[in-house]
Design an enzyme around this catalytic site. Structure first.
Site, PDB file in Angstrom:
ATOM      1  N   ASP B  24       0.964  -1.316   0.065  1.00  0.00           N
ATOM      2  CA  ASP B  24      -0.210  -0.189   0.333  1.00  0.00           C
ATOM      3  C   ASP B  24       1.037   1.397   0.295  1.00  0.00           C
ATOM      4  O   ASP B  24       2.280   1.360   0.366  1.00  0.00           O
ATOM      5  CB  ASP B  24      -0.412  -0.408   0.991  1.00  0.00           C
ATOM      6  N   SER B  25       0.301   2.613  -0.765  1.00  0.00           N
ATOM      7  CA  SER B  25       1.039   4.091  -1.066  1.00  0.00           C
ATOM      8  C   SER B  25       1.181   4.322   1.003  1.00  0.00           C
ATOM      9  O   SER B  25       2.253   4.735   1.670  1.00  0.00           O
ATOM     10  CB  SER B  25       0.347   5.034  -1.055  1.00  0.00           C
ATOM     11  N   TYR B  56      -0.237   7.609  -2.253  1.00  0.00           N
ATOM     12  CA  TYR B  56       0.028   8.197  -4.421  1.00  0.00           C
ATOM     13  C   TYR B  56      -1.672   8.847  -4.815  1.00  0.00           C
ATOM     14  O   TYR B  56      -1.202   9.214  -6.081  1.00  0.00           O
ATOM     15  CB  TYR B  56      -0.326   6.347  -4.914  1.00  0.00           C
ATOM     16  N   CYS B  87      -3.534  -1.097  -1.922  1.00  0.00           N
ATOM     17  CA  CYS B  87      -3.919   0.449  -2.314  1.00  0.00           C
ATOM     18  C   CYS B  87      -5.107  -0.040  -3.572  1.00  0.00           C
ATOM     19  O   CYS B  87      -4.716   0.542  -4.805  1.00  0.00           O
ATOM     20  CB  CYS B  87      -2.485   0.815  -3.150  1.00  0.00           C
ATOM     21  N   GLU B 174      -4.705  10.015   9.032  1.00  0.00           N
ATOM     22  CA  GLU B 174      -3.822  10.541   9.198  1.00  0.00           C
ATOM     23  C   GLU B 174      -3.059  11.408  10.212  1.00  0.00           C
ATOM     24  O   GLU B 174      -2.369  11.408  11.169  1.00  0.00           O
ATOM     25  CB  GLU B 174      -2.894  10.540   7.876  1.00  0.00           C
ATOM     26  N   CYS B 207     -11.060   3.306  -1.083  1.00  0.00           N
ATOM     27  CA  CYS B 207      -9.606   4.138   0.270  1.00  0.00           C
ATOM     28  C   CYS B 207      -9.630   3.054   1.370  1.00  0.00           C
ATOM     29  O   CYS B 207     -10.286   3.432   2.155  1.00  0.00           O
ATOM     30  CB  CYS B 207     -10.031   5.540  -0.179  1.00  0.00           C
ATOM     31  N   HIS B 209      -8.548   4.199   3.881  1.00  0.00           N
ATOM     32  CA  HIS B 209      -8.522   4.994   4.900  1.00  0.00           C
ATOM     33  C   HIS B 209     -10.056   5.026   4.981  1.00  0.00           C
ATOM     34  O   HIS B 209     -10.256   5.586   6.868  1.00  0.00           O
ATOM     35  CB  HIS B 209      -7.853   6.433   4.899  1.00  0.00           C
TER      36      HIS B 209
END
Lengths: 297, 297
Positions: B24-25, B56, B87, B174, B207, B209
Protein backbone atom coordinates in the site's frame (compact mmCIF):
# COMPACT_ATOMS: atom_id res chain seq x y z
CA UNK A 1 30.20 18.86 -26.52
CA UNK A 2 29.54 20.68 -29.79
CA UNK A 3 26.69 22.53 -28.08
CA UNK A 4 29.03 24.11 -25.52
CA UNK A 5 29.33 27.37 -27.46
CA UNK A 6 31.52 30.36 -26.65
CA UNK A 7 28.50 31.94 -25.01
CA UNK A 8 28.11 29.01 -22.65
CA UNK A 9 31.78 29.17 -21.74
CA UNK A 10 31.53 32.89 -21.03
CA UNK A 11 28.53 32.23 -18.86
CA UNK A 12 30.54 29.68 -16.98
CA UNK A 13 33.44 32.10 -16.51
CA UNK A 14 31.26 34.94 -15.17
CA UNK A 15 29.67 33.60 -12.00
CA UNK A 16 27.07 36.38 -12.03
CA UNK A 17 25.38 34.57 -14.89
CA UNK A 18 24.98 31.38 -12.95
CA UNK A 19 21.41 30.55 -11.92
CA UNK A 20 19.82 30.54 -8.49
CA UNK A 21 18.72 27.00 -7.59
CA UNK A 22 15.45 26.58 -5.68
CA UNK A 23 13.78 23.40 -4.52
CA UNK A 24 10.62 22.43 -2.73
CA UNK A 25 8.59 19.30 -2.01
CA UNK A 26 6.18 20.39 -4.76
CA UNK A 27 4.57 23.50 -6.15
CA UNK A 28 4.51 25.61 -3.00
CA UNK A 29 8.09 26.85 -3.39
CA UNK A 30 6.99 28.86 -6.40
CA UNK A 31 5.60 31.40 -3.91
CA UNK A 32 9.24 31.91 -2.87
CA UNK A 33 10.40 32.11 -6.51
CA UNK A 34 7.72 34.75 -7.00
CA UNK A 35 9.32 36.90 -4.29
CA UNK A 36 12.84 36.29 -5.65
CA UNK A 37 11.83 37.37 -9.16
CA UNK A 38 9.89 40.38 -7.85
CA UNK A 39 13.09 41.59 -6.20
CA UNK A 40 15.60 40.37 -8.81
CA UNK A 41 13.90 40.00 -12.20
CA UNK A 42 17.28 39.65 -13.95
CA UNK A 43 18.15 36.36 -12.27
CA UNK A 44 17.97 32.93 -13.85
CA UNK A 45 16.21 30.43 -11.60
CA UNK A 46 16.25 26.64 -11.81
CA UNK A 47 13.40 25.16 -9.78
CA UNK A 48 12.86 21.55 -8.74
CA UNK A 49 9.49 20.50 -7.30
CA UNK A 50 9.50 16.97 -5.88
CA UNK A 51 5.78 16.49 -6.55
CA UNK A 52 6.09 12.70 -6.82
CA UNK A 53 7.01 12.52 -3.13
CA UNK A 54 5.05 15.53 -1.80
CA UNK A 55 4.35 16.24 1.05
CA UNK A 56 7.56 16.30 3.10
CA UNK A 57 5.83 17.78 6.17
CA UNK A 58 4.29 14.52 7.39
CA UNK A 59 7.42 12.41 6.91
CA UNK A 60 10.22 11.60 9.32
CA UNK A 61 13.40 13.72 9.59
CA UNK A 62 15.62 11.03 8.05
CA UNK A 63 13.38 10.69 4.98
CA UNK A 64 13.15 14.48 4.60
CA UNK A 65 16.94 14.79 4.80
CA UNK A 66 17.44 12.05 2.22
CA UNK A 67 14.98 13.60 -0.24
CA UNK A 68 16.38 17.12 0.30
CA UNK A 69 19.93 15.92 -0.37
CA UNK A 70 18.79 14.24 -3.58
CA UNK A 71 17.04 17.44 -4.67
CA UNK A 72 20.15 19.52 -3.91
CA UNK A 73 22.46 17.14 -5.75
CA UNK A 74 20.28 17.34 -8.84
CA UNK A 75 20.33 21.15 -8.79
CA UNK A 76 24.11 21.29 -8.33
CA UNK A 77 24.26 19.97 -11.90
CA UNK A 78 23.29 23.50 -13.01
CA UNK A 79 26.31 25.12 -11.28
CA UNK A 80 24.15 27.56 -9.29
CA UNK A 81 25.61 30.59 -7.53
CA UNK A 82 23.23 30.07 -4.58
CA UNK A 83 20.67 27.52 -3.48
CA UNK A 84 17.38 28.39 -1.78
CA UNK A 85 15.58 25.72 0.22
CA UNK A 86 12.06 27.06 -0.37
CA UNK A 87 10.43 24.23 1.56
CA UNK A 88 9.95 25.17 5.22
CA UNK A 89 10.02 21.52 6.24
CA UNK A 90 13.34 20.84 4.49
CA UNK A 91 14.74 24.13 5.83
CA UNK A 92 13.67 23.21 9.36
CA UNK A 93 14.93 19.63 9.29
CA UNK A 94 17.69 19.34 6.68
CA UNK A 95 19.51 22.70 6.56
CA UNK A 96 22.58 21.65 8.59
CA UNK A 97 23.27 18.62 6.39
CA UNK A 98 22.50 20.59 3.21
CA UNK A 99 24.94 23.34 4.18
CA UNK A 100 27.57 20.81 5.14
CA UNK A 101 27.33 19.07 1.78
CA UNK A 102 26.51 21.90 -0.63
CA UNK A 103 28.59 24.72 0.90
CA UNK A 104 31.59 22.45 1.36
CA UNK A 105 31.05 20.68 -1.95
CA UNK A 106 30.99 17.32 -0.19
CA UNK A 107 29.85 14.89 -2.91
CA UNK A 108 27.83 17.51 -4.77
CA UNK A 109 29.94 18.48 -7.83
CA UNK A 110 30.78 22.08 -7.00
CA UNK A 111 29.63 24.19 -4.09
CA UNK A 112 27.54 27.24 -3.33
CA UNK A 113 25.82 29.19 -0.59
CA UNK A 114 22.64 27.61 0.85
CA UNK A 115 19.80 29.75 2.20
CA UNK A 116 16.78 28.27 3.95
CA UNK A 117 13.55 30.12 4.68
CA UNK A 118 13.51 29.62 8.45
CA UNK A 119 16.39 31.89 9.56
CA UNK A 120 15.44 34.91 7.38
CA UNK A 121 11.82 34.62 8.55
CA UNK A 122 12.82 34.28 12.21
CA UNK A 123 15.10 37.34 12.02
CA UNK A 124 12.42 39.42 10.34
CA UNK A 125 9.81 38.26 12.88
CA UNK A 126 12.00 39.23 15.84
CA UNK A 127 12.65 42.65 14.27
CA UNK A 128 8.96 43.29 13.66
CA UNK A 129 7.66 41.86 16.94
CA UNK A 130 10.05 44.04 18.96
CA UNK A 131 9.58 42.00 22.12
CA UNK A 132 5.97 41.05 21.63
CA UNK A 133 4.74 37.48 21.01
CA UNK A 134 5.54 35.68 17.75
CA UNK A 135 3.27 32.97 16.35
CA UNK A 136 4.32 30.23 13.91
CA UNK A 137 2.17 27.82 11.95
CA UNK A 138 3.70 25.04 9.86
CA UNK A 139 3.67 21.38 8.95
CA UNK A 140 3.93 18.62 11.55
CA UNK A 141 7.65 18.13 10.82
CA UNK A 142 8.46 21.86 10.83
CA UNK A 143 6.79 22.50 14.19
CA UNK A 144 8.10 19.29 15.76
CA UNK A 145 11.66 20.17 14.70
CA UNK A 146 11.57 23.33 16.83
CA UNK A 147 13.59 25.11 14.11
CA UNK A 148 11.55 28.31 14.14
CA UNK A 149 11.36 28.35 17.92
CA UNK A 150 15.14 27.84 18.25
CA UNK A 151 15.98 30.30 15.53
CA UNK A 152 13.85 33.00 17.17
CA UNK A 153 15.39 32.25 20.56
CA UNK A 154 18.88 32.67 19.07
CA UNK A 155 17.91 36.17 17.85
CA UNK A 156 16.17 37.19 21.04
CA UNK A 157 16.23 34.90 24.03
CA UNK A 158 13.30 36.66 25.68
CA UNK A 159 10.85 36.25 22.76
CA UNK A 160 7.65 34.45 23.51
CA UNK A 161 6.80 32.02 20.71
CA UNK A 162 3.53 30.20 20.16
CA UNK A 163 3.52 27.45 17.52
CA UNK A 164 0.83 25.28 15.94
CA UNK A 165 1.02 22.46 13.42
CA UNK A 166 -1.57 22.84 10.66
CA UNK A 167 -1.14 19.68 8.55
CA UNK A 168 -4.42 19.85 6.62
CA UNK A 169 -3.72 23.24 5.04
CA UNK A 170 -1.37 21.81 2.39
CA UNK A 171 -3.84 19.24 0.98
CA UNK A 172 -6.61 21.84 1.23
CA UNK A 173 -4.68 24.32 -0.93
CA UNK A 174 -3.60 21.55 -3.30
CA UNK A 175 -7.23 20.52 -3.67
CA UNK A 176 -7.80 24.02 -5.06
CA UNK A 177 -10.14 25.22 -2.31
CA UNK A 178 -10.28 29.00 -2.08
CA UNK A 179 -10.30 31.35 0.87
CA UNK A 180 -14.10 31.65 0.80
CA UNK A 181 -14.62 27.90 1.13
CA UNK A 182 -16.45 27.10 4.40
CA UNK A 183 -14.18 24.09 5.01
CA UNK A 184 -11.08 26.26 4.68
CA UNK A 185 -12.50 28.67 7.24
CA UNK A 186 -13.55 25.84 9.55
CA UNK A 187 -10.11 24.19 9.46
CA UNK A 188 -8.33 27.52 9.89
CA UNK A 189 -10.47 28.45 12.92
CA UNK A 190 -9.68 25.08 14.43
CA UNK A 191 -5.90 25.45 14.01
CA UNK A 192 -5.82 29.14 14.95
CA UNK A 193 -8.04 29.01 18.03
CA UNK A 194 -5.17 29.38 20.50
CA UNK A 195 -3.38 31.86 18.23
CA UNK A 196 -6.45 34.06 18.17
CA UNK A 197 -6.52 34.12 21.94
CA UNK A 198 -2.78 34.84 22.23
CA UNK A 199 -2.91 37.61 19.59
CA UNK A 200 0.75 37.51 18.53
CA UNK A 201 2.21 40.67 17.03
CA UNK A 202 3.58 38.62 14.12
CA UNK A 203 2.39 35.31 12.70
CA UNK A 204 4.90 33.43 10.53
CA UNK A 205 3.22 31.54 7.68
CA UNK A 206 5.71 28.70 8.02
CA UNK A 207 4.81 26.70 4.90
CA UNK A 208 4.95 27.79 1.26
CA UNK A 209 1.27 26.99 0.79
CA UNK A 210 -0.03 29.31 3.48
CA UNK A 211 0.47 32.64 1.68
CA UNK A 212 -2.34 31.49 -0.63
CA UNK A 213 -4.66 31.60 2.41
CA UNK A 214 -3.29 34.86 3.82
CA UNK A 215 -6.48 36.88 3.39
CA UNK A 216 -8.53 34.32 5.34
CA UNK A 217 -5.82 33.96 7.99
CA UNK A 218 -5.58 37.75 8.28
CA UNK A 219 -9.31 38.05 8.82
CA UNK A 220 -9.28 35.43 11.57
CA UNK A 221 -6.29 36.94 13.35
CA UNK A 222 -7.48 40.53 13.18
CA UNK A 223 -5.59 43.76 12.46
CA UNK A 224 -3.22 43.53 15.45
CA UNK A 225 -1.34 40.55 13.99
CA UNK A 226 1.05 41.05 11.06
CA UNK A 227 1.38 38.05 8.75
CA UNK A 228 4.90 37.19 7.69
CA UNK A 229 5.60 35.33 4.44
CA UNK A 230 9.08 33.77 4.79
CA UNK A 231 9.50 34.01 1.01
CA UNK A 232 9.81 37.80 1.21
CA UNK A 233 12.46 37.80 3.96
CA UNK A 234 14.34 35.01 2.17
CA UNK A 235 14.41 36.89 -1.14
CA UNK A 236 15.82 39.95 0.64
CA UNK A 237 18.51 37.89 2.38
CA UNK A 238 19.39 36.21 -0.93
CA UNK A 239 19.74 39.59 -2.64
CA UNK A 240 21.94 40.89 0.17
CA UNK A 241 24.18 37.85 -0.13
CA UNK A 242 24.46 38.08 -3.92
CA UNK A 243 25.20 41.80 -3.72
CA UNK A 244 27.92 41.36 -1.08
CA UNK A 245 29.46 38.50 -3.04
CA UNK A 246 29.34 40.47 -6.29
CA UNK A 247 27.11 37.84 -7.81
CA UNK A 248 24.00 39.85 -8.78
CA UNK A 249 23.02 39.33 -12.40
CA UNK A 250 23.77 42.35 -14.62
CA UNK A 251 20.86 41.47 -16.92
CA UNK A 252 17.31 42.83 -16.93
CA UNK A 253 15.38 39.66 -17.59
CA UNK A 254 16.13 36.23 -16.24
CA UNK A 255 14.84 32.83 -17.24
CA UNK A 256 12.91 30.38 -15.09
CA UNK A 257 13.40 26.67 -15.73
CA UNK A 258 11.19 24.22 -13.84
CA UNK A 259 11.59 20.51 -13.18
CA UNK A 260 9.02 18.26 -11.55
CA UNK A 261 9.32 14.65 -10.41
CA UNK A 262 5.62 14.06 -11.12
CA UNK A 263 3.58 14.85 -14.23
CA UNK A 264 5.15 17.96 -15.80
CA UNK A 265 1.95 19.10 -17.49
CA UNK A 266 -0.03 18.97 -14.27
CA UNK A 267 2.74 20.94 -12.58
CA UNK A 268 2.62 23.59 -15.32
CA UNK A 269 -1.16 23.83 -15.07
CA UNK A 270 -1.23 24.33 -11.29
CA UNK A 271 1.93 26.43 -11.05
CA UNK A 272 0.34 29.71 -12.06
CA UNK A 273 -1.60 29.92 -8.81
CA UNK A 274 1.65 29.86 -6.83
CA UNK A 275 3.89 31.85 -9.16
CA UNK A 276 1.33 34.48 -10.13
CA UNK A 277 2.07 34.03 -13.84
CA UNK A 278 2.43 31.14 -16.30
CA UNK A 279 5.48 28.99 -15.67
CA UNK A 280 6.28 27.90 -19.24
CA UNK A 281 7.40 24.44 -20.17
CA UNK A 282 8.20 22.09 -17.28
CA UNK A 283 10.58 19.16 -17.59
CA UNK A 284 10.14 15.83 -15.86
CA UNK A 285 12.89 14.15 -13.84
CA UNK A 286 12.30 10.75 -12.24
CA UNK A 287 12.80 10.13 -8.54
CA UNK A 288 14.80 7.02 -9.51
CA UNK A 289 17.23 9.36 -11.27
CA UNK A 290 17.42 11.57 -8.18
CA UNK A 291 18.02 8.56 -5.96
CA UNK A 292 20.67 7.05 -8.24
CA UNK A 293 22.49 10.39 -8.43
CA UNK A 294 22.79 10.35 -4.68
CA UNK A 295 24.65 7.08 -4.78
CA UNK A 296 27.10 8.12 -7.47
CA UNK A 297 28.26 11.31 -5.82
CA UNK B 1 24.04 -20.72 3.66
CA UNK B 2 24.42 -22.54 7.00
CA UNK B 3 21.17 -20.90 8.14
CA UNK B 4 19.18 -22.52 5.34
CA UNK B 5 17.99 -25.38 7.51
CA UNK B 6 15.91 -28.37 6.43
CA UNK B 7 12.85 -26.53 7.69
CA UNK B 8 13.52 -23.57 5.43
CA UNK B 9 14.02 -25.85 2.45
CA UNK B 10 10.75 -27.66 3.20
CA UNK B 11 9.01 -24.31 3.40
CA UNK B 12 10.38 -23.45 0.03
CA UNK B 13 9.28 -26.78 -1.43
CA UNK B 14 5.74 -26.56 -0.05
CA UNK B 15 4.20 -23.52 -1.73
CA UNK B 16 1.39 -23.44 0.87
CA UNK B 17 3.93 -22.08 3.32
CA UNK B 18 4.83 -19.13 1.15
CA UNK B 19 3.59 -15.76 2.38
CA UNK B 20 0.93 -13.49 0.97
CA UNK B 21 2.49 -10.20 -0.15
CA UNK B 22 0.52 -7.00 0.43
CA UNK B 23 1.50 -3.43 -0.39
CA UNK B 24 0.00 0.00 0.00
CA UNK B 25 1.08 3.63 -0.26
CA UNK B 26 1.25 3.73 3.53
CA UNK B 27 -0.59 2.46 6.57
CA UNK B 28 -4.08 2.23 5.10
CA UNK B 29 -3.54 -1.20 3.54
CA UNK B 30 -3.41 -2.68 7.02
CA UNK B 31 -7.23 -2.46 7.00
CA UNK B 32 -7.04 -5.01 4.15
CA UNK B 33 -4.53 -7.17 6.04
CA UNK B 34 -6.95 -7.11 8.96
CA UNK B 35 -9.66 -8.68 6.77
CA UNK B 36 -7.22 -11.22 5.31
CA UNK B 37 -6.09 -12.36 8.76
CA UNK B 38 -9.67 -12.43 10.07
CA UNK B 39 -10.51 -14.91 7.30
CA UNK B 40 -7.20 -16.79 7.15
CA UNK B 41 -5.34 -16.49 10.47
CA UNK B 42 -2.91 -19.23 9.46
CA UNK B 43 -1.35 -17.22 6.62
CA UNK B 44 2.01 -15.48 6.69
CA UNK B 45 1.77 -11.92 5.40
CA UNK B 46 4.58 -9.64 4.25
CA UNK B 47 3.44 -6.02 4.12
CA UNK B 48 5.14 -3.03 2.53
CA UNK B 49 3.88 0.49 3.28
CA UNK B 50 5.46 3.16 1.10
CA UNK B 51 5.01 5.85 3.76
CA UNK B 52 7.95 7.92 2.48
CA UNK B 53 6.06 8.64 -0.75
CA UNK B 54 2.47 8.57 0.56
CA UNK B 55 -0.06 9.56 -0.77
CA UNK B 56 -0.34 7.95 -4.22
CA UNK B 57 -3.88 9.26 -4.78
CA UNK B 58 -2.85 12.80 -5.75
CA UNK B 59 -0.05 11.75 -8.09
CA UNK B 60 -0.07 11.09 -11.83
CA UNK B 61 -0.69 7.62 -13.30
CA UNK B 62 2.89 7.22 -14.52
CA UNK B 63 4.33 7.99 -11.08
CA UNK B 64 1.83 5.64 -9.40
CA UNK B 65 2.73 2.83 -11.81
CA UNK B 66 6.44 3.34 -11.23
CA UNK B 67 6.08 3.29 -7.43
CA UNK B 68 3.72 0.27 -7.52
CA UNK B 69 6.15 -1.70 -9.68
CA UNK B 70 8.97 -0.91 -7.28
CA UNK B 71 6.83 -2.05 -4.33
CA UNK B 72 5.91 -5.28 -6.14
CA UNK B 73 9.50 -6.04 -7.09
CA UNK B 74 10.58 -5.67 -3.48
CA UNK B 75 7.90 -8.06 -2.27
CA UNK B 76 8.75 -10.67 -4.92
CA UNK B 77 11.96 -11.15 -2.96
CA UNK B 78 9.85 -13.05 -0.39
CA UNK B 79 8.61 -15.63 -2.96
CA UNK B 80 4.93 -14.94 -2.21
CA UNK B 81 2.16 -17.29 -3.34
CA UNK B 82 -0.08 -14.30 -4.08
CA UNK B 83 0.18 -10.52 -4.08
CA UNK B 84 -2.57 -8.17 -2.91
CA UNK B 85 -2.54 -4.57 -4.08
CA UNK B 86 -4.27 -3.12 -1.01
CA UNK B 87 -4.03 0.45 -2.29
CA UNK B 88 -7.16 1.41 -4.24
CA UNK B 89 -5.21 4.00 -6.22
CA UNK B 90 -2.54 1.50 -7.29
CA UNK B 91 -5.24 -1.11 -8.03
CA UNK B 92 -7.16 1.40 -10.15
CA UNK B 93 -4.19 2.74 -12.07
CA UNK B 94 -1.42 0.10 -12.07
CA UNK B 95 -3.12 -3.32 -12.01
CA UNK B 96 -2.65 -4.15 -15.72
CA UNK B 97 1.09 -3.48 -15.63
CA UNK B 98 1.45 -5.23 -12.25
CA UNK B 99 -0.29 -8.35 -13.55
CA UNK B 100 1.75 -8.30 -16.72
CA UNK B 101 5.01 -8.15 -14.78
CA UNK B 102 4.25 -10.15 -11.64
CA UNK B 103 1.98 -12.88 -13.08
CA UNK B 104 4.27 -13.44 -16.06
CA UNK B 105 7.43 -13.06 -13.98
CA UNK B 106 8.66 -10.31 -16.29
CA UNK B 107 11.69 -8.90 -14.47
CA UNK B 108 10.36 -9.75 -11.04
CA UNK B 109 12.33 -12.85 -9.88
CA UNK B 110 9.55 -15.44 -9.80
CA UNK B 111 5.86 -14.95 -10.41
CA UNK B 112 2.54 -15.14 -8.61
CA UNK B 113 -1.12 -14.22 -8.80
CA UNK B 114 -1.96 -10.52 -8.32
CA UNK B 115 -5.26 -9.40 -6.77
CA UNK B 116 -6.30 -5.76 -6.60
CA UNK B 117 -9.12 -4.40 -4.45
CA UNK B 118 -11.18 -2.81 -7.25
CA UNK B 119 -12.53 -5.88 -9.08
CA UNK B 120 -13.58 -7.83 -5.95
CA UNK B 121 -15.32 -4.72 -4.59
CA UNK B 122 -17.06 -3.97 -7.90
CA UNK B 123 -18.33 -7.56 -8.16
CA UNK B 124 -19.63 -7.54 -4.61
CA UNK B 125 -21.26 -4.14 -5.13
CA UNK B 126 -23.10 -5.29 -8.26
CA UNK B 127 -24.29 -8.41 -6.43
CA UNK B 128 -25.56 -6.42 -3.47
CA UNK B 129 -27.05 -3.52 -5.42
CA UNK B 130 -29.08 -5.90 -7.62
CA UNK B 131 -29.79 -3.25 -10.22
CA UNK B 132 -29.97 -0.25 -7.93
CA UNK B 133 -27.49 2.66 -7.91
CA UNK B 134 -23.90 2.13 -6.73
CA UNK B 135 -21.85 4.95 -5.23
CA UNK B 136 -18.04 5.11 -5.10
CA UNK B 137 -15.80 7.49 -3.18
CA UNK B 138 -12.03 7.45 -3.59
CA UNK B 139 -8.89 9.47 -4.18
CA UNK B 140 -8.51 11.88 -7.08
CA UNK B 141 -6.48 9.33 -9.08
CA UNK B 142 -8.84 6.42 -8.34
CA UNK B 143 -11.96 8.30 -9.41
CA UNK B 144 -10.25 9.92 -12.43
CA UNK B 145 -9.05 6.49 -13.63
CA UNK B 146 -12.64 5.31 -14.00
CA UNK B 147 -11.52 1.87 -12.78
CA UNK B 148 -14.47 1.31 -10.44
CA UNK B 149 -16.95 2.68 -12.97
CA UNK B 150 -15.56 0.43 -15.75
CA UNK B 151 -15.30 -2.61 -13.55
CA UNK B 152 -18.93 -2.25 -12.45
CA UNK B 153 -20.04 -1.73 -16.06
CA UNK B 154 -18.24 -4.95 -17.05
CA UNK B 155 -20.25 -6.87 -14.42
CA UNK B 156 -23.57 -5.24 -15.22
CA UNK B 157 -23.81 -2.83 -18.13
CA UNK B 158 -27.06 -1.32 -16.85
CA UNK B 159 -25.73 -0.33 -13.39
CA UNK B 160 -25.97 3.33 -12.50
CA UNK B 161 -22.77 4.52 -10.82
CA UNK B 162 -22.21 7.78 -8.98
CA UNK B 163 -18.62 8.63 -8.05
CA UNK B 164 -16.97 11.35 -5.99
CA UNK B 165 -13.34 12.14 -5.27
CA UNK B 166 -12.70 12.79 -1.58
CA UNK B 167 -9.02 13.77 -1.42
CA UNK B 168 -9.00 15.33 2.05
CA UNK B 169 -10.16 12.20 3.85
CA UNK B 170 -6.72 10.56 3.75
CA UNK B 171 -4.82 13.42 5.44
CA UNK B 172 -7.72 13.83 7.87
CA UNK B 173 -7.48 10.20 9.01
CA UNK B 174 -3.67 10.37 9.06
CA UNK B 175 -3.91 13.45 11.27
CA UNK B 176 -5.68 11.20 13.77
CA UNK B 177 -9.02 13.01 13.73
CA UNK B 178 -11.88 10.82 14.91
CA UNK B 179 -15.39 10.35 13.62
CA UNK B 180 -16.79 12.81 16.16
CA UNK B 181 -14.54 15.65 15.01
CA UNK B 182 -16.64 18.53 13.61
CA UNK B 183 -14.16 19.02 10.75
CA UNK B 184 -14.47 15.37 9.75
CA UNK B 185 -18.25 15.71 9.65
CA UNK B 186 -18.04 19.00 7.75
CA UNK B 187 -15.69 17.58 5.10
CA UNK B 188 -17.73 14.39 4.79
CA UNK B 189 -20.99 16.32 4.32
CA UNK B 190 -19.32 18.38 1.63
CA UNK B 191 -18.08 15.34 -0.32
CA UNK B 192 -21.24 13.28 0.20
CA UNK B 193 -23.82 15.97 -0.61
CA UNK B 194 -24.70 14.54 -4.02
CA UNK B 195 -24.45 10.96 -2.74
CA UNK B 196 -26.94 11.73 -0.01
CA UNK B 197 -29.40 13.00 -2.61
CA UNK B 198 -28.85 10.00 -4.91
CA UNK B 199 -29.21 7.48 -2.06
CA UNK B 200 -27.25 4.62 -3.65
CA UNK B 201 -28.05 1.09 -2.47
CA UNK B 202 -24.33 0.46 -1.97
CA UNK B 203 -21.48 2.89 -1.32
CA UNK B 204 -17.97 1.57 -2.03
CA UNK B 205 -15.40 2.97 0.41
CA UNK B 206 -12.78 3.13 -2.35
CA UNK B 207 -9.73 3.99 -0.27
CA UNK B 208 -8.16 1.99 2.56
CA UNK B 209 -8.49 4.92 4.96
CA UNK B 210 -12.25 5.28 4.64
CA UNK B 211 -13.30 2.23 6.71
CA UNK B 212 -11.96 4.17 9.72
CA UNK B 213 -14.71 6.73 9.09
CA UNK B 214 -17.43 4.20 8.32
CA UNK B 215 -19.62 5.05 11.30
CA UNK B 216 -19.74 8.75 10.38
CA UNK B 217 -20.27 7.94 6.68
CA UNK B 218 -23.03 5.49 7.59
CA UNK B 219 -24.81 8.11 9.68
CA UNK B 220 -24.68 10.65 6.85
CA UNK B 221 -25.89 8.20 4.23
CA UNK B 222 -28.70 6.71 6.30
CA UNK B 223 -29.92 3.11 6.69
CA UNK B 224 -30.84 2.60 3.02
CA UNK B 225 -27.21 2.66 1.88
CA UNK B 226 -24.94 -0.31 2.58
CA UNK B 227 -21.27 0.57 2.99
CA UNK B 228 -18.84 -1.74 1.23
CA UNK B 229 -15.25 -2.15 2.45
CA UNK B 230 -13.22 -3.50 -0.51
CA UNK B 231 -10.88 -5.22 1.96
CA UNK B 232 -13.58 -7.75 2.89
CA UNK B 233 -14.44 -8.69 -0.71
CA UNK B 234 -10.73 -8.85 -1.55
CA UNK B 235 -9.96 -11.19 1.35
CA UNK B 236 -12.77 -13.51 0.23
CA UNK B 237 -11.52 -13.54 -3.36
CA UNK B 238 -7.99 -14.21 -2.15
CA UNK B 239 -9.16 -17.14 -0.04
CA UNK B 240 -11.14 -18.58 -2.97
CA UNK B 241 -8.07 -18.34 -5.18
CA UNK B 242 -5.76 -19.96 -2.64
CA UNK B 243 -8.25 -22.75 -2.00
CA UNK B 244 -8.71 -23.50 -5.70
CA UNK B 245 -4.97 -23.44 -6.27
CA UNK B 246 -4.35 -25.68 -3.26
CA UNK B 247 -2.27 -22.96 -1.65
CA UNK B 248 -4.09 -22.37 1.66
CA UNK B 249 -1.78 -22.54 4.63
CA UNK B 250 -2.26 -25.71 6.73
CA UNK B 251 -1.14 -23.88 9.88
CA UNK B 252 -3.25 -22.24 12.56
CA UNK B 253 -1.24 -19.11 13.20
CA UNK B 254 0.58 -17.03 10.65
CA UNK B 255 3.18 -14.33 11.01
CA UNK B 256 2.93 -10.71 9.90
CA UNK B 257 6.11 -8.97 8.80
CA UNK B 258 5.91 -5.23 8.05
CA UNK B 259 8.25 -2.98 6.09
CA UNK B 260 7.97 0.79 5.82
CA UNK B 261 9.90 3.23 3.62
CA UNK B 262 9.53 5.97 6.25
CA UNK B 263 10.28 5.86 9.97
CA UNK B 264 9.59 2.29 11.12
CA UNK B 265 8.82 3.27 14.70
CA UNK B 266 6.22 5.82 13.64
CA UNK B 267 4.68 3.19 11.38
CA UNK B 268 4.49 0.70 14.25
CA UNK B 269 2.93 3.30 16.54
CA UNK B 270 0.18 4.29 14.12
CA UNK B 271 -0.44 0.83 12.66
CA UNK B 272 -2.62 -0.44 15.47
CA UNK B 273 -5.46 1.88 14.47
CA UNK B 274 -5.59 0.31 11.03
CA UNK B 275 -4.80 -3.30 11.91
CA UNK B 276 -6.87 -3.46 15.10
CA UNK B 277 -3.98 -4.95 17.06
CA UNK B 278 -0.27 -4.21 17.60
CA UNK B 279 1.85 -4.80 14.54
CA UNK B 280 5.11 -5.88 16.16
CA UNK B 281 8.53 -4.81 14.95
CA UNK B 282 8.61 -2.93 11.64
CA UNK B 283 11.64 -2.88 9.37
CA UNK B 284 12.77 0.08 7.33
CA UNK B 285 13.59 -0.14 3.63
CA UNK B 286 14.77 2.95 1.74
CA UNK B 287 13.06 4.22 -1.39
CA UNK B 288 16.49 4.42 -3.02
CA UNK B 289 16.77 0.66 -2.51
CA UNK B 290 13.31 0.15 -4.07
CA UNK B 291 14.24 2.38 -7.02
CA UNK B 292 17.60 0.68 -7.57
CA UNK B 293 15.97 -2.77 -7.47
CA UNK B 294 13.75 -1.69 -10.32
CA UNK B 295 16.73 -0.97 -12.49
CA UNK B 296 18.48 -4.25 -11.79
CA UNK B 297 15.58 -6.51 -12.60
Amino acid sequence: MGRMSVKASTKFLDPRHRPIAVFDSGLGGLTVVRQILALMPGEDVVYLGDSARVPYGTKSPSTIREFALQDARFLMGFSPKAMVVACNTASAVALPVLRQRVERGDGTRGRCKVIGVVVPAAQEAVRRAAGRTIGVIGTEATIASGAYQNSIARQDGSSKVLSAAAPLLVPIVEEGRGEQDPIVLHVLSDYLREMQRARPAVLILGCTHYPLLSRAIGKLMGPDTQLLDPGVATAVQLRDYLRQAGLLSPRRHGRLRCFSTDNAMRFARLAQRFLGRPVGRVKWVGTDELAAQGENS
